[in-house]
Design a protein around this motif. Structure first.
Motif, PDB file in Angstrom:
ATOM      1  N   GLY A 206       0.911  -1.302  -0.165  1.00 25.70           N
ATOM      2  CA  GLY A 206      -0.199  -0.096  -0.014  1.00 25.70           C
ATOM      3  C   GLY A 206       0.875   1.173  -0.062  1.00 25.70           C
ATOM      4  N   HIS A 207       2.366   1.085  -0.158  1.00 31.57           N
ATOM      5  CA  HIS A 207       3.070   2.537  -0.391  1.00 31.57           C
ATOM      6  C   HIS A 207       3.175   2.728  -1.655  1.00 31.57           C
ATOM      7  CE1 HIS A 207       3.872   1.241   3.854  1.00 31.57           C
ATOM      8  NE2 HIS A 207       4.605   0.362   3.495  1.00 31.57           N
ATOM      9  N   ILE A 208       2.135   3.269  -1.993  1.00 36.89           N
ATOM     10  CA  ILE A 208       2.030   3.676  -3.633  1.00 36.89           C
ATOM     11  C   ILE A 208       2.903   4.852  -3.868  1.00 36.89           C
ATOM     12  CG2 ILE A 208       0.319   4.697  -5.274  1.00 36.89           C
ATOM     13  CD1 ILE A 208      -0.597   1.933  -4.056  1.00 36.89           C
ATOM     14  N   LYS A 209       3.130   5.855  -3.171  1.00 38.63           N
ATOM     15  CA  LYS A 209       4.262   6.790  -3.369  1.00 38.63           C
ATOM     16  C   LYS A 209       5.583   6.418  -3.538  1.00 38.63           C
ATOM     17  CE  LYS A 209       5.985  11.335  -1.922  1.00 38.63           C
ATOM     18  NZ  LYS A 209       5.881  12.431  -0.825  1.00 38.63           N
ATOM     19  N   ASN A 210       5.866   5.272  -2.685  1.00 34.88           N
ATOM     20  CA  ASN A 210       7.221   4.862  -2.852  1.00 34.88           C
ATOM     21  C   ASN A 210       7.284   3.506  -4.122  1.00 34.88           C
ATOM     22  OD1 ASN A 210       8.118   5.917  -0.376  1.00 34.88           O
ATOM     23  ND2 ASN A 210       7.578   4.217   1.145  1.00 34.88           N
ATOM     24  N   ALA A 211       6.156   3.206  -4.253  1.00 31.45           N
ATOM     25  CA  ALA A 211       6.047   2.327  -5.668  1.00 31.45           C
ATOM     26  C   ALA A 211       6.331   3.138  -6.765  1.00 31.45           C
ATOM     27  CB  ALA A 211       4.887   1.618  -5.503  1.00 31.45           C
ATOM     28  N   LEU A 212       5.844   4.232  -6.703  1.00 36.06           N
ATOM     29  CA  LEU A 212       5.842   5.163  -8.120  1.00 36.06           C
ATOM     30  C   LEU A 212       7.483   5.642  -7.972  1.00 36.06           C
ATOM     31  CD1 LEU A 212       4.718   6.555 -10.102  1.00 36.06           C
ATOM     32  CD2 LEU A 212       3.888   8.507  -8.591  1.00 36.06           C
ATOM     33  N   GLU A 213       7.891   5.882  -6.981  1.00 35.16           N
ATOM     34  CA  GLU A 213       9.444   6.197  -6.831  1.00 35.16           C
ATOM     35  C   GLU A 213      10.321   5.306  -7.625  1.00 35.16           C
ATOM     36  OE1 GLU A 213      10.715   9.383  -6.271  1.00 35.16           O
ATOM     37  OE2 GLU A 213       8.558   9.857  -6.001  1.00 35.16           O
ATOM     38  N   ARG A 214       9.995   3.978  -6.940  1.00 39.21           N
ATOM     39  CA  ARG A 214      10.814   2.806  -7.642  1.00 39.21           C
ATOM     40  C   ARG A 214      10.491   2.790  -9.073  1.00 39.21           C
ATOM     41  NH1 ARG A 214      15.065   0.207  -8.696  1.00 39.21           N
ATOM     42  NH2 ARG A 214      14.537  -2.182  -9.348  1.00 39.21           N
ATOM     43  N   ALA A 215       9.347   2.983  -9.405  1.00 38.38           N
ATOM     44  CA  ALA A 215       9.049   2.943 -11.099  1.00 38.38           C
ATOM     45  C   ALA A 215       9.635   4.004 -11.691  1.00 38.38           C
ATOM     46  CB  ALA A 215       7.507   3.001 -11.524  1.00 38.38           C
ATOM     47  N   LYS A 216       9.920   5.078 -11.263  1.00 36.00           N
ATOM     48  CA  LYS A 216      10.800   6.247 -11.668  1.00 36.00           C
ATOM     49  C   LYS A 216      12.265   5.834 -11.938  1.00 36.00           C
ATOM     50  CE  LYS A 216       7.646   9.952 -10.221  1.00 36.00           C
ATOM     51  NZ  LYS A 216       7.658  11.165  -9.309  1.00 36.00           N
ATOM     52  N   GLU A 217      12.732   5.059 -10.902  1.00 40.87           N
ATOM     53  CA  GLU A 217      14.071   4.519 -11.047  1.00 40.87           C
ATOM     54  C   GLU A 217      14.180   3.568 -12.237  1.00 40.87           C
ATOM     55  OE1 GLU A 217      15.029   2.636  -7.374  1.00 40.87           O
ATOM     56  OE2 GLU A 217      14.793   4.644  -6.096  1.00 40.87           O
ATOM     57  N   ILE A 218      13.116   2.745 -12.279  1.00 40.03           N
ATOM     58  CA  ILE A 218      13.463   1.880 -13.711  1.00 40.03           C
ATOM     59  C   ILE A 218      13.311   2.577 -14.894  1.00 40.03           C
ATOM     60  CG2 ILE A 218      12.115   0.105 -14.683  1.00 40.03           C
ATOM     61  CD1 ILE A 218      11.294  -1.021 -11.842  1.00 40.03           C
ATOM     62  N   VAL A 219      12.487   3.671 -14.916  1.00 40.42           N
ATOM     63  CA  VAL A 219      12.278   4.301 -16.337  1.00 40.42           C
ATOM     64  C   VAL A 219      13.643   5.113 -16.415  1.00 40.42           C
ATOM     65  CG1 VAL A 219      11.070   6.397 -17.424  1.00 40.42           C
ATOM     66  CG2 VAL A 219       9.797   4.392 -16.121  1.00 40.42           C
ATOM     67  N   GLY A 220      13.983   5.803 -15.404  1.00 37.84           N
ATOM     68  CA  GLY A 220      15.500   6.514 -15.591  1.00 37.84           C
ATOM     69  C   GLY A 220      15.460   7.735 -16.537  1.00 37.84           C
ATOM     70  N   ASP A 221      16.411   7.637 -17.437  1.00 34.60           N
ATOM     71  CA  ASP A 221      16.380   8.762 -18.218  1.00 34.60           C
ATOM     72  C   ASP A 221      15.211   8.895 -19.242  1.00 34.60           C
ATOM     73  OD1 ASP A 221      18.831   9.464 -17.044  1.00 34.60           O
ATOM     74  OD2 ASP A 221      20.047   8.425 -18.660  1.00 34.60           O
ATOM     75  N   GLU A 222      14.265   8.025 -19.439  1.00 31.43           N
ATOM     76  CA  GLU A 222      13.379   8.242 -20.308  1.00 31.43           C
ATOM     77  C   GLU A 222      12.016   8.777 -19.794  1.00 31.43           C
ATOM     78  OE1 GLU A 222      12.183   4.373 -22.444  1.00 31.43           O
ATOM     79  OE2 GLU A 222      13.646   3.293 -21.415  1.00 31.43           O
ATOM     80  N   ASN A 223      12.215   9.417 -18.418  1.00 34.15           N
ATOM     81  CA  ASN A 223      11.429  10.133 -17.661  1.00 34.15           C
ATOM     82  C   ASN A 223      11.559  11.544 -18.056  1.00 34.15           C
ATOM     83  OD1 ASN A 223       9.731  11.455 -16.147  1.00 34.15           O
ATOM     84  ND2 ASN A 223      10.710  10.735 -13.980  1.00 34.15           N
TER      85      ASN A 223
END
Length: 223
Positions: A206-223
């Motif tokens: 249920g840590h949606i904000k933290n999960a989104l941060e992890r997603a941003k790490e995976i996307v990396g430079d494409e963000n």
């Protein structure tokens, strides 16, 4: 089982004709009304429940008419403005004739007593704001279909982890649409994020904000 494709229909703009006002016709009409369909029941007689339902639903119309092979022209007129037809007369031969007439008119027809005479099947289903699940045994046993659906609901859909994961993936979909232009790459990233163990763990907890941060790490430079 070949020949059937599962689909969820938006009910508000679909008119359904139910031929037969007995037990099966009543059950079908009641199911359809609850989900927002406009229902027309055509029958010589109507169950007490149908008569009561007519008082509660403006989307239900009862047309008193004896249906047989000699009333084809009258039935054709009654079916003209409908999209789907359910033939529940209790007479197998008449049901077949009705479905053939419906197909001639470009309508889809369901015969609850005969899947081979049906263009579509009405499954046992459960729909809420998060999930829609439908189960059919193709007419073999609705009781078994209900049991399967109950197990899915209690063992999977009731899980807080699944609901948390769903809400997290909804956030990811929005994030990717806003930040990754290439649809093909978006699709790949969506699956990479979902398969990431750390993201999955955070999302299910249920840590949606933290999960989104992890997603941003995976996307990396494409963000």
């Amino acid at each position: 089982m070949c020949g059937f494709f599962p689909i969820f229909l938006r009910s508000y703009n679909i008119d359904v004709a139910v031929i037969g006002g007995g037990t099966v016709g009543t059950i079908r009409a009641k199911e359809l009304l609850k989900t927002g369909f406009k229902v027309k029941v055509i029958s010589k007689d109507f169950s007490t429940e149908l008569k009561e339902l007519e008082k509660s639903y403006q989307t239900l119309s009862l047309f008193k008419k004896e249906i047989n092979i000699n009333t084809k022209l009258e039935l054709k007129e009654l079916l003209r403005d409908t999209n789907l037809v359910i033939s529940a007369t209790g007479n197998p031969v008449l049901n077949k004739d009705i479905c053939e007439l419906a197909r001639e008119m470009g309508k889809l027809c369901n015969d609850p007593s005969n899947r081979e005479n049906s263009d579509f099947i009405i499954p046992i289903s459960m729909v809420n704001n998060d999930f829609g699940v439908a189960v059919t045994t193709f007419g073999i046993s609705s009781i078994v279909s209900k049991e399967i659906l109950n197990r899915i609901n209690s063992d999977i859909l009731a899980s807080k982890e699944i609901i948390n994961l769903l809400h997290a993936m909804a956030e990811i979909k929005v994030f990717l649409k806003e930040n990754v232009k290439d649809p093909k790459r978006r699709y790949q990233l969506y699956h990479e994020i979902f398969d990431d163990r750390e993201f999955n763990l955070r999302a299910k907890e249920g840590h949606i904000k933290n999960a989104l941060e992890r997603a941003k790490e995976i996307v990396g430079d494409e963000n």
